[in-house]
Motif scaffolding. Structure first.
Motif, PDB file in Angstrom:
ATOM      1  N   ASN A  12       0.810  -1.228   0.000  1.00 55.67           N
ATOM      2  CA  ASN A  12       0.000   0.000   0.000  1.00 55.67           C
ATOM      3  C   ASN A  12       0.841   1.276   0.000  1.00 55.67           C
ATOM      4  O   ASN A  12       0.474   2.266  -0.621  1.00 55.67           O
ATOM      5  N   LEU A  64       1.996   5.419  -3.031  1.00 57.38           N
ATOM      6  CA  LEU A  64       2.199   6.851  -2.823  1.00 57.38           C
ATOM      7  C   LEU A  64       3.468   7.334  -3.531  1.00 57.38           C
ATOM      8  O   LEU A  64       3.550   8.495  -3.951  1.00 57.38           O
ATOM      9  N   HIS A 118      -2.756  15.966   2.107  1.00 62.04           N
ATOM     10  CA  HIS A 118      -3.833  14.999   2.292  1.00 62.04           C
ATOM     11  C   HIS A 118      -3.833  14.018   1.128  1.00 62.04           C
ATOM     12  O   HIS A 118      -3.727  14.436  -0.031  1.00 62.04           O
ATOM     13  N   ILE A 119      -3.935  12.754   1.450  1.00 59.19           N
ATOM     14  CA  ILE A 119      -4.145  11.724   0.420  1.00 59.19           C
ATOM     15  C   ILE A 119      -5.268  10.820   0.891  1.00 59.19           C
ATOM     16  O   ILE A 119      -5.264  10.329   2.021  1.00 59.19           O
ATOM     17  N   ASN A 120      -6.200  10.612   0.002  1.00 55.14           N
ATOM     18  CA  ASN A 120      -7.317   9.709   0.253  1.00 55.14           C
ATOM     19  C   ASN A 120      -7.257   8.658  -0.833  1.00 55.14           C
ATOM     20  O   ASN A 120      -7.597   8.927  -1.986  1.00 55.14           O
ATOM     21  N   ILE A 121      -6.772   7.478  -0.480  1.00 54.55           N
ATOM     22  CA  ILE A 121      -6.518   6.459  -1.505  1.00 54.55           C
ATOM     23  C   ILE A 121      -7.323   5.193  -1.235  1.00 54.55           C
ATOM     24  O   ILE A 121      -7.419   4.725  -0.097  1.00 54.55           O
ATOM     25  N   ARG A 122      -7.924   4.697  -2.286  1.00 55.20           N
ATOM     26  CA  ARG A 122      -8.703   3.471  -2.211  1.00 55.20           C
ATOM     27  C   ARG A 122      -8.028   2.439  -3.122  1.00 55.20           C
ATOM     28  O   ARG A 122      -7.702   2.743  -4.275  1.00 55.20           O
ATOM     29  N   TYR A 123      -7.797   1.288  -2.542  1.00 53.28           N
ATOM     30  CA  TYR A 123      -7.143   0.192  -3.269  1.00 53.28           C
ATOM     31  C   TYR A 123      -8.233  -0.736  -3.794  1.00 53.28           C
ATOM     32  O   TYR A 123      -8.981  -1.319  -3.009  1.00 53.28           O
ATOM     33  N   GLU A 136      -7.367  10.876  -4.157  1.00 53.51           N
ATOM     34  CA  GLU A 136      -7.468  12.333  -4.193  1.00 53.51           C
ATOM     35  C   GLU A 136      -6.277  12.861  -3.417  1.00 53.51           C
ATOM     36  O   GLU A 136      -5.983  12.372  -2.327  1.00 53.51           O
TER      37      GLU A 136
END
Lengths: 147, 147, 147, 147
Positions: free
Chosen positions: A34, A38, A67-72, A113
């Motif tokens: 994960n 990034l 800010h990072i909003n990450i979906r795997y 995002e």
């Protein structure tokens, strides 16, 4: 906690950055760890700036991630060829927002995002240089007509 | 291309640094990736300086790695508890040599010889600050009687 | 402890792998961290196999690193374009040796000797598959006439 | 896009995991790179499981990250001692949610919401083993009375 992607339809179109998944990108589960994504996103953001001839302008400040909003969504594995598509979503005097999507072919592997801010050497948020802000605003306004 | 360890018998004894192997340290083979060990070695070197009260002195210059010769002897896997034992082997005005051994219990997982040099901000090799060099030379001379 | 490069003149010529140095490759000194180079070398080794159509053959065993002897000659910094040149130096039934050189233009940034061995899933060294060994021996014998 | 932390007041209290920031954790800006924090979070999650005697139970499935929402509030720099505080927020049959906060003393450096799911070897989401789910639900219910 759904990933908000409302800005996508307003975004300028995508610029791809290409990664070939190596053994060292994986973790013990045999998929890309994960945290590695990034790094992929960071590389793709700079490729995006370079593609638009904005590297030097962007370096006039230090762009830091707020800010990072990450979906795997899918596991990426050895030898996968991933592309990262970066879209500028918002340009403010002290903030940029992008959406970045990691794809394998037409599959979405991860989507994020990202909010970044220009800072000075002490880490204080500052204004984007006017010239850079102007070009980014134009790119954003050009929307889907932009390659 | 054998690992030369002739300096070991002259070295000051070991200072351990402890790492618990996590999933993100592994690669697709399920063992700690070869590159990660260099991070373990770096962390252990600074732990070694800290243990001897030399952190501030060491920071008066920038210590950069010139050379690493590392041999991987056993695979380290998830949840392994590794310790890194660092021994100072040589102190010169512009060079330090250490041997560092990564162990799991009494097993040697990896062993490395590391050469580092003090540099200035431009990357040019400079002399070790005299005070630091003096303390390091004493530690080296104290040899195995040193904890 | 000089880097022994006696095998270079016997080596097959180079295959380049290209890296653009990003901010996340750097450490607090502003240069590429010593550990990162081992990831660059790993990526380049697989690019080398791919270039010679040997990826599938190489994957019949697990190729693990036994030994890396790396010398850092120059600092690589942000935006540097590095190429890694990999040369096969020795092919034995249970061992491969390569030299890998990281360059920035005509400058040598780092150079390494790498020994890798085929292993089974339990980590025991095994023989190279005959077909792979044959092709590698031919590549090695072809020497400098090889692209 | 504010970080939603409404679950915090329901959470079980914190378990700290400690990191000393090394030079290799930094990037060219001299602060901990955004990607590194995800490794810190992963290490802290496993430390949390270990602290509750749940490592073996958690390993009965493969816990994969579905989603991370991370906000970077302050820069962490060389020698900072960071602690990661992990709180379980939600336990469902196929999903766990945690909030994780990276602190330097009383300062919040970063805070994240993390969703993870149990999967099988093929990457399909499966049910948490009943025993594990039961213990986690008890920990969650115990709330602030829990250490």
């Amino acid at each position: 906690m759904r990933l908000r992607v409302m800005c996508l339809s307003l975004c300028m179109p995508t610029d791809a950055h290409r990664i070939v998944v190596g053994n060292y990108h994986l973790d013990g589960y045999g998929h890309v760890n994960n945290a590695r994504y990034l790094e992929f996103l960071e590389a793709a953001r700079w490729a995006w700036f370079a593609q638009h001839g904005l590297t030097a302008a962007a370096r006039q400040t230090r762009l830091v991630v707020l800010h990072i909003n990450i979906r795997y969504r899918r596991a990426a594995v050895l030898d996968d060829v991933l592309t990262v598509h970066s879209r500028l979503c918002e340009v403010k005097s002290r903030l940029l927002r992008l959406t970045q999507t990691v794809r394998r072919g037409s599959d979405t592997v991860a989507e994020a995002e990202v909010a970044i801010a220009p800072t000075d050497a002490a880490g204080n948020v500052v204004r984007l240089p006017d010239a850079l802000r102007g070009v980014l605003a134009e790119l954003l306004a050009a929307g889907d007509s932009e390659v």
